[in-house]
Enzyme design. Sequence first.
Site: not given
Lengths: 171, 171, 454, 454
Positions: D116, D158, D200, D203, D288, D292
């Site tokens: 990430k 985090k 981060e 929000i 992110e 796929r």
Amino acid sequence: MNAGQLQSLKDLIEFLKQQNVGEFELEQEGLKVRLNFGGKEKPTVSGPDAGQIAALLAAAAPATSAAPAAASPAPAAAAARAAAPAADENAGLHIVKSPIVGTFYEASAPGAEAFAKVGDRVEAGQILCIVEAMKLMNEIESDAAGEIVKRLVTNGQPVEYGQPLFAIRPR
Amino acid sequence: MNAGQLQSLKDLIEFLKQQNVGEFELEQEGLKVRLNFGGKEKPTVSGPDAGQIAALLAAAAPATSAAPAAASPAPAAAAARAAAPAADENAGLHIVKSPIVGTFYEASAPGAEAFAKVGDRVEAGQILCIVEAMKLMNEIESDAAGEIVKRLVTNGQPVEYGQPLFAIRPR
Amino acid sequence: MFRKVLIANRGEIALRIISACKELGIRTVAVYSEADRNSLHVRFADEAICIGPPRSADSYLNVPAVISAAEIADVDAIHPGYGLLSENANFAEVCRASNIKFIGPPPEVTRLMGEKEKARMAMKKAKVPILPGSEGVIQSEEEALDWAKRIGYPVILKASAGGGGRGMRIVRTAEELPNLFRAARTEAQNAFGNGDLYMEKFIERPRHIEFQVLADEHGNVISLGERECSIQRRHQKMIEEAPSLQVSPKLREEIGQTLKRSLENIGYQNAGTVEFLMDEDGKLYFIEMNTRIQVEHPVTELITGIDLVKAQFRIAAGEKLSDILPAKIELRGHAIECRINAEHPEKFTPSAGKITVFNVPGGNGVRVDTAQYAEGVVPPYYDSMIAKLVVHGVDRAEAIARMQRALGMFVVEGIHTIIPLQQRIFADEDFRAGFFDTKFMERFFEREKQKNAQ
Amino acid sequence: MFRKVLIANRGEIALRIISACKELGIRTVAVYSEADRNSLHVRFADEAICIGPPRSADSYLNVPAVISAAEIADVDAIHPGYGLLSENANFAEVCRASNIKFIGPPPEVTRLMGEKEKARMAMKKAKVPILPGSEGVIQSEEEALDWAKRIGYPVILKASAGGGGRGMRIVRTAEELPNLFRAARTEAQNAFGNGDLYMEKFIERPRHIEFQVLADEHGNVISLGERECSIQRRHQKMIEEAPSLQVSPKLREEIGQTLKRSLENIGYQNAGTVEFLMDEDGKLYFIEMNTRIQVEHPVTELITGIDLVKAQFRIAAGEKLSDILPAKIELRGHAIECRINAEHPEKFTPSAGKITVFNVPGGNGVRVDTAQYAEGVVPPYYDSMIAKLVVHGVDRAEAIARMQRALGMFVVEGIHTIIPLQQRIFADEDFRAGFFDTKFMERFFEREKQKNAQ
């Protein structure tokens, strides 16, 4: 399957072999069997033979040989699948199944002697064959002791997970 | 339906009436009942009463009152539908069914005497009621002779094709 | 918008209409015969009323029963679907008299379009191309020879009173005309008690092409392009697609404009379909107009993005086309519909009974309209169509490939269906190349017979 | 195009891929665990190989088993679907080594996007807006205070090694920061054996908005617009739609151009999804990238008319985007997807077992992707999603009405599904008004609880 049906099937198989058929499908009420022997060259056998088709058929289509009561396929576990082929004639036999998907080889190298032949007496833990997966030769050990009474696959044949390989009469 | 359930239903019906509910739906496993008494004014009755709801319920939902074995609704013919309401208590009774869709009236005009009442002895061919369809008053004749033991609909009530109207004990 | 609507139909179209109502917030009343008690249209409607025994004549076609049901359920409107009462002008009149809105054109228009000769004349007057033919009844062989000369051979003689092929003769030369004329007249006289004949141009290999129209109640008509319906067996459509490979944008625009003019003159309202034959040179000739929603309406819905059944309701509620439709109708991609009939795929015997397995295909670009389900029953009393499988693709090739995969995933057991036949048609080279006409199925069966004989 | 493809997945996505292959004329090989012997992906594939016992780890996630199956079936390519091996770069590498085309981006790109922090930096370099945050690990409380000041409160701490909420703290003021920092560090150390934290911007009411991209193997990337996926329960999406009410054509165009540039730089290939959070002011921040096909890809298919799974195959076969896509991508109408999970609609306990009744809704504008059927079994070993119900309408209002009628016609008996919950969500005023964010479901359940308590 009665004698007449069995004979028809044998005729069909011989015919398929004669015609160099590489794929075969069989569909009946509620039952579908698919085979595919086309494609990549097998290292040790040049093509499918009738015995191979018969063995795969027996392995993949329990309903054709099982009693009429079992004609509609129920969710089948591998055990049921393995036990079903000719439940009558395999009664009392132990079935050694492939623990992985791959290609079945009877010997460690082309031309070498087979690990195990019909009639051999084997111990639990003894190597019976090789299943090649991703270029790795996986030795498959017997999970029972006894006499090999049947080999259910042919050299170079692709095998599924759980596919029956040998029938052993336990000691 | 046991006594407790019946009582609950009666309570519900009384409540619905109290609240002036015009539509009612009942859904159970495999069973769905719909009622609708809203809309147009009925010429002779001012609103639905509990008896009317109960009768419609009985007519439209055989499974609630039939034996548990009949709880899952099978493709039901009108005969089965008509016979089913309380098969036990209606045993031996003849059911007169509505041959058309329309509105049930007991008498030839508002205020006039009813064609037939519970307890009356009637002959086959005798007029039992009127079902109005498209402003036409269709006289409904009895198709059996005997004593009227039950009236299954109320005055001014809409009826389906095949809906039970009267139960008669045949002579 | 309407508060409550009765759906005077059964099967997939009843469910289609119920779906449209649910999306519009309209309450629905289903009517059903005793044979349809467990049908999905009964289950999914807000109310359901039994109107009669299994036979259609005693239930779905029984006008007093349907109207009585509408009255006791207190509906504002009735949607007739297709078939049954949908083109019965008397029924539409009874609705009007009962103060119930009939979702369709006014009875006068339905009646006009129901009388083929009058419809033909009305369209001719409005400059819609019609099949050249005699004007009225032909009195004599001489007159017949005269008309045939004017129309140009081959021509076809038809019984004025008739149908079903009786009193019908194809005439290719003047020499054979007198004998054929006499034979047709005798046959018509015997069959219908009326020997009157008329004559039309005969097209050897016609295509069946039809135009979908919508008309509001304020005098506006629009054409939503055509459908190609040439794959038929005994005049029953089996496969329909949109657009047709044979209709150029120019032809589409021309016919659209002509239809707009003519139907505005006639005072058409609601949805309708104008059917044409196309001859070998690509010319279109009007044959008749269907004054209702059509079985094959979904192919038009898929390429236009317009919900035709919702549009029917909005039109009937008084809305204007300009409020219902986008400013510009764009055709996008290609759509094909297969009718899935409960019939034996070779013998075509109807196959009623209980469905044991019913796996409906889904996924990208696949639409299924059906009222059937696993454990459901196909009653023997009605039409054999149990589902419509419709696909949408960027072009015809993708639509064909998609239909093939969807047919392969449509599993019905317990009864026979024509799915195997549909699969063979989609594998046929002529069909894939778009090389077909209304005689395609005859040739297809002939080819299969020859192949099987080898 | 490929001759034969192995589908390394199960359930609806396996069937979706098989459908695409059938339409492209590619032969298919299904792999299955013993629990899935009677699954439709086994039935509808051309070949099927059992690769192991029920547990995913021993079957669908067993790389040697899947590769061996691919080798004995002699396929050219493997499609991994979503989940399972789809974002496993090692698997993609084994495919490459085995000379089997992996349908997806090269393993290097998958690996980059799988880490990430690296993905974030790569996107930042390419000028994709990212969530403001610390650069790398925060060493001390002082450093944390410093970063928080630069980013602006509220912020979130985090764990670098973490996930699942552990080692995570929302910080709203400088005063409470030191204590929360220490608590988070201890928790992370205990949970992961690694106390590293990063920070981060937080929000409060984010929306989850993601962009679908396609990239060919010739350096071309295109964005196909966004999907709104804010209706989530415990980070599991439940409802997705396209387009988002919050994304203006201008913003869509801007993000599309930025993604095109950045993914062309990175050398992205095949289908992918770039996930963003949107803050209360409508600004998007990259979070992110999923390398796929996505569960919710059908909503994009419905509004663009592009078959994304077919596009994946055509890209992998070397075709250029300009040959696969129309010259101009137009968004048409509004699409919504509901995930139908086999779970109790209130308790959310998984509900495995035998399905007794399975009536799938159909008709206009309704698409169902499922591998389930009446009499089929939902095994307890895998994801609980048994179907995706997707609708398309001219606008969001029509799509919502259509979803409501389709949910009402989706009958599943024998197991529990969340259909009743989905119906309540579609009746919710906030949902209908488009007034929601990723916390919607929490508030929704709270409201329901209060209502029930009254």
